[in-house]
Motif scaffolding. Structure first.
Motif, PDB file in Angstrom:
ATOM      1  N   ALA A  36      15.216  -2.240 -22.318  1.00  0.00           N
ATOM      2  CA  ALA A  36      14.994  -1.244 -23.294  1.00  0.00           C
ATOM      3  C   ALA A  36      13.429  -1.045 -23.667  1.00  0.00           C
ATOM      4  N   ARG A  37      12.693  -2.184 -23.552  1.00  0.00           N
ATOM      5  CA  ARG A  37      10.998  -2.182 -23.644  1.00  0.00           C
ATOM      6  C   ARG A  37      10.682  -1.435 -22.380  1.00  0.00           C
ATOM      7  N   LEU A  38      11.066  -1.486 -21.366  1.00  0.00           N
ATOM      8  CA  LEU A  38      10.707  -0.816 -20.027  1.00  0.00           C
ATOM      9  C   LEU A  38      11.036   0.773 -20.199  1.00  0.00           C
ATOM     10  N   VAL A  39      12.201   1.067 -20.501  1.00  0.00           N
ATOM     11  CA  VAL A  39      12.568   2.487 -20.562  1.00  0.00           C
ATOM     12  C   VAL A  39      11.638   3.182 -21.692  1.00  0.00           C
ATOM     13  N   ALA A  40      11.341   2.483 -22.634  1.00  0.00           N
ATOM     14  CA  ALA A  40      10.441   3.103 -23.779  1.00  0.00           C
ATOM     15  C   ALA A  40       9.102   3.378 -23.296  1.00  0.00           C
ATOM     16  N   ARG A  41       8.787   2.704 -22.023  1.00  0.00           N
ATOM     17  CA  ARG A  41       7.497   3.135 -21.431  1.00  0.00           C
ATOM     18  C   ARG A  41       7.426   4.025 -20.336  1.00  0.00           C
ATOM     19  N   PRO A  70       0.981  -1.155  -0.047  1.00  0.00           N
ATOM     20  CA  PRO A  70      -0.142   0.013  -0.034  1.00  0.00           C
ATOM     21  C   PRO A  70       0.895   1.190  -0.043  1.00  0.00           C
ATOM     22  N   GLN A  71       0.376   2.480  -0.354  1.00  0.00           N
ATOM     23  CA  GLN A  71       1.097   3.610  -0.606  1.00  0.00           C
ATOM     24  C   GLN A  71       1.377   4.134   1.004  1.00  0.00           C
ATOM     25  N   PRO A  72       2.216   4.811   1.364  1.00  0.00           N
ATOM     26  CA  PRO A  72       3.345   5.279   0.425  1.00  0.00           C
ATOM     27  C   PRO A  72       4.410   4.378  -0.087  1.00  0.00           C
ATOM     28  N   GLY A  73       4.373   3.121   0.207  1.00  0.00           N
ATOM     29  CA  GLY A  73       5.258   2.222  -0.297  1.00  0.00           C
ATOM     30  C   GLY A  73       5.314   1.804  -1.459  1.00  0.00           C
ATOM     31  N   MET A  74       6.568   1.343  -2.114  1.00  0.00           N
ATOM     32  CA  MET A  74       6.852   0.639  -3.209  1.00  0.00           C
ATOM     33  C   MET A  74       6.640  -0.492  -3.503  1.00  0.00           C
ATOM     34  N   SER A  75       5.892  -0.832  -4.595  1.00  0.00           N
ATOM     35  CA  SER A  75       5.458  -2.170  -4.945  1.00  0.00           C
ATOM     36  C   SER A  75       6.443  -2.536  -5.989  1.00  0.00           C
ATOM     37  N   PHE A  76       6.396  -3.861  -6.413  1.00  0.00           N
ATOM     38  CA  PHE A  76       7.385  -4.345  -7.637  1.00  0.00           C
ATOM     39  C   PHE A  76       7.164  -5.759  -8.402  1.00  0.00           C
ATOM     40  N   VAL A  77       7.513  -5.526  -9.386  1.00  0.00           N
ATOM     41  CA  VAL A  77       7.387  -6.931 -10.230  1.00  0.00           C
ATOM     42  C   VAL A  77       8.824  -7.386 -10.092  1.00  0.00           C
ATOM     43  N   LEU A  78       8.993  -8.677  -9.259  1.00  0.00           N
ATOM     44  CA  LEU A  78      10.053  -9.187  -8.879  1.00  0.00           C
ATOM     45  C   LEU A  78      10.583 -10.448  -9.865  1.00  0.00           C
ATOM     46  N   TYR A  79       9.714 -10.692 -10.653  1.00  0.00           N
ATOM     47  CA  TYR A  79      10.038 -12.110 -11.455  1.00  0.00           C
ATOM     48  C   TYR A  79       9.087 -12.012 -12.746  1.00  0.00           C
ATOM     49  N   SER A  80       9.739 -12.258 -13.915  1.00  0.00           N
ATOM     50  CA  SER A  80       9.116 -12.550 -15.062  1.00  0.00           C
ATOM     51  C   SER A  80       9.623 -13.402 -15.968  1.00  0.00           C
ATOM     52  N   ASP A  81       8.714 -14.157 -16.631  1.00  0.00           N
ATOM     53  CA  ASP A  81       9.152 -15.004 -17.500  1.00  0.00           C
ATOM     54  C   ASP A  81       8.360 -14.991 -18.890  1.00  0.00           C
ATOM     55  N   LEU A  82       9.048 -13.801 -19.770  1.00  0.00           N
ATOM     56  CA  LEU A  82       8.569 -13.335 -20.945  1.00  0.00           C
ATOM     57  C   LEU A  82       9.171 -13.633 -22.050  1.00  0.00           C
ATOM     58  N   ASP A  83       8.865 -13.454 -23.127  1.00  0.00           N
ATOM     59  CA  ASP A  83       9.379 -13.582 -24.605  1.00  0.00           C
ATOM     60  C   ASP A  83       9.032 -12.564 -25.161  1.00  0.00           C
ATOM     61  N   GLU A  84       9.727 -12.455 -26.653  1.00  0.00           N
ATOM     62  CA  GLU A  84       9.417 -11.480 -27.711  1.00  0.00           C
ATOM     63  C   GLU A  84       8.038 -11.335 -27.667  1.00  0.00           C
ATOM     64  N   ALA A  85       7.001 -12.182 -27.868  1.00  0.00           N
ATOM     65  CA  ALA A  85       5.554 -12.130 -28.355  1.00  0.00           C
ATOM     66  C   ALA A  85       4.943 -11.679 -27.132  1.00  0.00           C
ATOM     67  N   THR A  86       5.016 -11.992 -25.714  1.00  0.00           N
ATOM     68  CA  THR A  86       4.428 -11.711 -24.455  1.00  0.00           C
ATOM     69  C   THR A  86       5.078 -10.425 -23.885  1.00  0.00           C
ATOM     70  N   ALA A  87       6.081  -9.850 -23.996  1.00  0.00           N
ATOM     71  CA  ALA A  87       6.839  -9.027 -23.116  1.00  0.00           C
ATOM     72  C   ALA A  87       5.790  -7.722 -23.159  1.00  0.00           C
ATOM     73  N   ASP A  88       5.502  -7.105 -24.286  1.00  0.00           N
ATOM     74  CA  ASP A  88       4.896  -5.771 -24.449  1.00  0.00           C
ATOM     75  C   ASP A  88       3.619  -5.817 -23.730  1.00  0.00           C
ATOM     76  N   ALA A  89       2.874  -6.646 -23.951  1.00  0.00           N
ATOM     77  CA  ALA A  89       1.690  -6.788 -23.413  1.00  0.00           C
ATOM     78  C   ALA A  89       1.529  -7.036 -21.875  1.00  0.00           C
ATOM     79  N   ALA A  90       2.588  -7.764 -21.410  1.00  0.00           N
ATOM     80  CA  ALA A  90       2.830  -7.819 -20.028  1.00  0.00           C
ATOM     81  C   ALA A  90       3.219  -6.739 -19.197  1.00  0.00           C
TER      82      ALA A  90
END
Length: 105
Positions: free
Chosen positions: A87-92, A37-57
Motif C-alpha cells: 500500500a505504501r508503494l502504491v501510494a507513491r 543500465p538503461q534500457p534494462g530494468m533495475s529492482f529492489v529485491l530485498y528489504s528489511d523495513l518496519d513502520e518507522a523506516t519504510a516511508d523514508a526507504a
C-alpha cells in the motif's frame, strides 16, 4: 523444515546474496538493490523495513533511481514488512502485478 527457516534461507540465497552478471548489486543497511543500465530494468529485491523506516526507504529509492534516470521495480514478498508495504508503494505510484508463487521441495 520450518517455514521460517525456509523463508530465511530463501531470503539470504535468492534475495540478498544472489548475483546477476548484467547487474550491480548494492547492499544498503536495510535493503538490497540491483542496478542495470538503461534500457534494462533495475529492482529492489530485498528489504528489511518496519513502520518507522519504510516511508523514508521508499522515498530514498525513488530519488536514487530518478537521479540516475533508471527504471525500477520493487519486489515484495508476502512475508515482507511492514505489512502495508504494498500500500505504501502504491501510494507513491507503483503498480501491482499478479502475485507469483514459490514452491519448495
Amino acid at each position: 523444515m520450518e517455514i521460517e527457516r525456509v523463508r530465511a534461507l530463501y531470503d539470504r540465497e535468492q534475495r540478498r546474496d544472489i548475483e546477476y552478471p548484467d547487474m550491480r548489486r548494492e547492499v544498503l543497511p536495510r535493503l538490497v538493490r540491483y542496478v542495470r543500465p538503461q534500457p534494462g530494468m533495475s529492482f529492489v529485491l530485498y528489504s528489511d523495513l518496519d513502520e518507522a523506516t519504510a516511508d523514508a526507504a521508499i522515498d530514498e529509492q525513488i530519488a536514487y533511481f530518478r537521479a540516475h534516470d533508471l527504471k525500477f521495480e520493487w519486489k515484495v514478498y508476502g512475508h515482507d514488512q511492514p505489512g502495508d508495504l504494498v500500500a505504501r508503494l502504491v501510494a507513491r505510484g507503483f503498480v501491482t502485478e499478479p502475485p507469483d508463487d514459490i514452491m519448495v521441495l
